[in-house]
Write a protein that holds these residues in place. Structure first.
Motif, PDB file in Angstrom:
ATOM      1  N   THR A   4       0.812  -1.212   0.000  1.00  0.00           N
ATOM      2  CA  THR A   4       0.000   0.000   0.000  1.00  0.00           C
ATOM      3  C   THR A   4       0.843   1.257   0.000  1.00  0.00           C
ATOM      4  OG1 THR A   4      -1.775  -1.136   1.159  1.00  0.00           O
ATOM      5  CG2 THR A   4      -1.782   1.270   1.257  1.00  0.00           C
ATOM      6  N   PHE A   5       1.931   1.271   0.769  1.00  0.00           N
ATOM      7  CA  PHE A   5       2.659   2.515   0.985  1.00  0.00           C
ATOM      8  C   PHE A   5       4.071   2.544   0.407  1.00  0.00           C
ATOM      9  CE2 PHE A   5      -0.538   2.613   4.348  1.00  0.00           C
ATOM     10  CZ  PHE A   5      -1.066   3.868   4.122  1.00  0.00           C
ATOM     11  N   ALA A   6       4.535   1.453  -0.208  1.00  0.00           N
ATOM     12  CA  ALA A   6       5.910   1.425  -0.700  1.00  0.00           C
ATOM     13  C   ALA A   6       6.164   2.488  -1.756  1.00  0.00           C
ATOM     14  CB  ALA A   6       6.239   0.041  -1.261  1.00  0.00           C
ATOM     15  N   ARG A  23      -6.895   2.420   1.952  1.00  0.00           N
ATOM     16  CA  ARG A  23      -8.267   2.379   2.457  1.00  0.00           C
ATOM     17  C   ARG A  23      -8.777   0.941   2.428  1.00  0.00           C
ATOM     18  NH1 ARG A  23     -11.912   6.729  -0.078  1.00  0.00           N
ATOM     19  NH2 ARG A  23     -10.869   7.912   1.560  1.00  0.00           N
ATOM     20  N   HIS A  24      -9.290   0.495   3.560  1.00  0.00           N
ATOM     21  CA  HIS A  24      -9.925  -0.830   3.632  1.00  0.00           C
ATOM     22  C   HIS A  24     -11.432  -0.637   3.635  1.00  0.00           C
ATOM     23  CE1 HIS A  24     -10.569  -5.026   4.595  1.00  0.00           C
ATOM     24  NE2 HIS A  24     -11.396  -4.638   5.549  1.00  0.00           N
ATOM     25  N   THR A  25     -12.104  -1.180   2.629  1.00  0.00           N
ATOM     26  CA  THR A  25     -13.553  -1.087   2.513  1.00  0.00           C
ATOM     27  C   THR A  25     -14.180  -2.468   2.634  1.00  0.00           C
ATOM     28  OG1 THR A  25     -13.676  -1.415   0.112  1.00  0.00           O
ATOM     29  CG2 THR A  25     -13.174   0.816   0.908  1.00  0.00           C
ATOM     30  N   GLY A  41      -9.480  -3.742  -0.439  1.00  0.00           N
ATOM     31  CA  GLY A  41      -8.552  -2.645  -0.214  1.00  0.00           C
ATOM     32  C   GLY A  41      -8.281  -1.840  -1.471  1.00  0.00           C
ATOM     33  N   GLU A  42      -7.827  -0.606  -1.264  1.00  0.00           N
ATOM     34  CA  GLU A  42      -7.401   0.248  -2.359  1.00  0.00           C
ATOM     35  C   GLU A  42      -6.334   1.190  -1.854  1.00  0.00           C
ATOM     36  OE1 GLU A  42     -11.312   2.082  -3.088  1.00  0.00           O
ATOM     37  OE2 GLU A  42     -10.410   4.006  -2.505  1.00  0.00           O
ATOM     38  N   TRP A  43      -5.468   1.650  -2.757  1.00  0.00           N
ATOM     39  CA  TRP A  43      -4.466   2.627  -2.351  1.00  0.00           C
ATOM     40  C   TRP A  43      -4.395   3.726  -3.393  1.00  0.00           C
ATOM     41  CZ3 TRP A  43      -0.270   3.818  -5.344  1.00  0.00           C
ATOM     42  CH2 TRP A  43       0.119   2.881  -6.307  1.00  0.00           C
ATOM     43  N   THR A  44      -3.994   4.914  -2.925  1.00  0.00           N
ATOM     44  CA  THR A  44      -3.974   6.101  -3.768  1.00  0.00           C
ATOM     45  C   THR A  44      -2.713   6.906  -3.492  1.00  0.00           C
ATOM     46  OG1 THR A  44      -6.391   6.248  -3.792  1.00  0.00           O
ATOM     47  CG2 THR A  44      -5.167   8.242  -4.384  1.00  0.00           C
ATOM     48  N   GLN A  99     -26.260   2.632   2.828  1.00  0.00           N
ATOM     49  CA  GLN A  99     -25.636   1.509   2.131  1.00  0.00           C
ATOM     50  C   GLN A  99     -25.028   0.586   3.182  1.00  0.00           C
ATOM     51  OE1 GLN A  99     -23.354   2.525  -1.379  1.00  0.00           O
ATOM     52  NE2 GLN A  99     -21.951   0.833  -1.022  1.00  0.00           N
ATOM     53  N   ARG A 100     -25.523  -0.618   3.257  1.00  0.00           N
ATOM     54  CA  ARG A 100     -25.148  -1.524   4.344  1.00  0.00           C
ATOM     55  C   ARG A 100     -23.665  -1.882   4.314  1.00  0.00           C
ATOM     56  NH1 ARG A 100     -28.967  -6.597   5.263  1.00  0.00           N
ATOM     57  NH2 ARG A 100     -30.340  -4.802   5.654  1.00  0.00           N
ATOM     58  N   ASP A 101     -23.088  -2.053   3.134  1.00  0.00           N
ATOM     59  CA  ASP A 101     -21.687  -2.462   3.027  1.00  0.00           C
ATOM     60  C   ASP A 101     -20.795  -1.296   2.596  1.00  0.00           C
ATOM     61  OD1 ASP A 101     -22.729  -2.220   0.526  1.00  0.00           O
ATOM     62  OD2 ASP A 101     -21.824  -4.037  -0.289  1.00  0.00           O
ATOM     63  N   GLY A 102     -21.140  -0.078   3.001  1.00  0.00           N
ATOM     64  CA  GLY A 102     -20.391   1.094   2.563  1.00  0.00           C
ATOM     65  C   GLY A 102     -19.475   1.687   3.607  1.00  0.00           C
ATOM     66  N   HIS A 103     -18.845   0.874   4.448  1.00  0.00           N
ATOM     67  CA  HIS A 103     -17.958   1.378   5.496  1.00  0.00           C
ATOM     68  C   HIS A 103     -16.491   1.273   5.061  1.00  0.00           C
ATOM     69  CE1 HIS A 103     -21.680   0.156   7.538  1.00  0.00           C
ATOM     70  NE2 HIS A 103     -21.407   1.093   8.432  1.00  0.00           N
ATOM     71  N   TRP A 104     -15.656   2.140   5.634  1.00  0.00           N
ATOM     72  CA  TRP A 104     -14.229   2.068   5.338  1.00  0.00           C
ATOM     73  C   TRP A 104     -13.411   2.636   6.485  1.00  0.00           C
ATOM     74  CZ3 TRP A 104     -17.200   5.777   2.630  1.00  0.00           C
ATOM     75  CH2 TRP A 104     -16.905   7.109   2.925  1.00  0.00           C
ATOM     76  N   ILE A 105     -12.122   2.282   6.472  1.00  0.00           N
ATOM     77  CA  ILE A 105     -11.111   2.845   7.364  1.00  0.00           C
ATOM     78  C   ILE A 105      -9.941   3.282   6.491  1.00  0.00           C
ATOM     79  CG2 ILE A 105      -9.485   2.414   9.240  1.00  0.00           C
ATOM     80  CD1 ILE A 105     -11.428   0.428  10.385  1.00  0.00           C
ATOM     81  N   THR A 106      -9.446   4.502   6.716  1.00  0.00           N
ATOM     82  CA  THR A 106      -8.382   5.062   5.886  1.00  0.00           C
ATOM     83  C   THR A 106      -7.189   5.456   6.737  1.00  0.00           C
ATOM     84  OG1 THR A 106      -9.942   5.924   4.248  1.00  0.00           O
ATOM     85  CG2 THR A 106      -7.750   6.902   4.280  1.00  0.00           C
ATOM     86  N   LEU A 107      -5.995   5.084   6.279  1.00  0.00           N
ATOM     87  CA  LEU A 107      -4.742   5.539   6.872  1.00  0.00           C
ATOM     88  C   LEU A 107      -4.000   6.338   5.811  1.00  0.00           C
ATOM     89  CD1 LEU A 107      -2.665   5.572   9.176  1.00  0.00           C
ATOM     90  CD2 LEU A 107      -1.700   3.464   8.208  1.00  0.00           C
TER      91      LEU A 107
END
Length: 222
Positions: A6-8, A47-49, A53-56, A206-214
């Motif tokens: 994710t962060f490399a 971001r974990h949804t 996962g996804e990274w930006t 949206q029931r499955d629309g949660h996330w955590i972002t670092l």
């Protein structure tokens, strides 16, 4: 291993640059400021949804009074990568007054298409609340086309300094599809020009629309 993937790339990119005194946050609601003239910054976050996962990574530099950015987002669940080009210019500087105004525009699409399918314009306003400037109110209004939907966008966010090096973050925003999302978290300044954000959010109704972002944000000289 997931954290490293994710962060490399963002960390390697900024490791070769001298750090400067400004770093921005990776939030849904934009503020009315840019990187200092002749300077660059890098916003990056994982971001974990509920869908995976996804990274930006979004490097940006300010040249000729305009901040230019290139964002790359990879979504693991869909195995897709999107790109976005952006430009932002400050019309009224909040550092000299009690409120600031900027104008931004951007285009983007999937990496397999050179033609931009998505676009948007946005007018961020930042207002300093109180005499100490410990609280900032961010307001956004704009228009966008994304994923086949087109319409007005808006957002409101708060940034409150609670202790030296610590800030609370809270915001809610509506996209072109009239879907509203909100998130809340905190920011820790590591040293001048570097900060870490930890945020939890959800898409409303949206029931499955949660996330955590670092998020990890750096400012650097070009």
């Amino acid at each position: 291993m997931h954290f490293f993937r994710t962060f490399a790339l963002p960390l390697v990119a900024v490791a070769m640059l001298p750090f400067d005194s400004r770093a921005a946050a990776s939030l849904m609601v934009d503020d009315a400021s840019t990187t200092d003239a002749g300077r660059c910054q890098l916003e990056s976050w994982g971001r974990h949804t509920d869908a995976g996962g996804e990274w930006t990574a979004v490097p940006a530099c300010t040249l000729a009074g305009t901040e230019w950015s290139l964002g790359i987002t990879h979504q693991q669940a869909a195995s897709s990568t999107q790109w976005a080009l952006g430009a932002k210019r400050v019309l009224r500087d909040i550092d000299q007054r009690r409120w600031g105004l900027a104008l931004s525009a951007g285009v983007g699409s999937d990496r397999q298409h050179l033609r931009s399918d998505d676009w948007g314009i946005n007018a961020p306003v930042t207002i300093a609340l109180g005499a100490t400037d410990r609280a900032l109110l961010h307001l956004n209004v704009g228009w966008a086309q994304a994923d086949g939907a087109r319409g007005r966008t808006d957002g409101i966010g708060m940034e409150i300094a609670t202790a030296p090096g610590w800030s609370l973050l809270a915001e809610t925003a509506r996209d072109a599809a009239r879907q509203r999302s909100s998130q809340f978290g905190m920011r820790r300044e590591l040293w001048p020009g570097a900060s870490v954000d930890l945020l939890a959010g959800r898409v409303h109704h949206q029931r499955d629309g949660h996330w955590i972002t670092l998020g990890v944000n750096f400012a650097a000289a070009p």
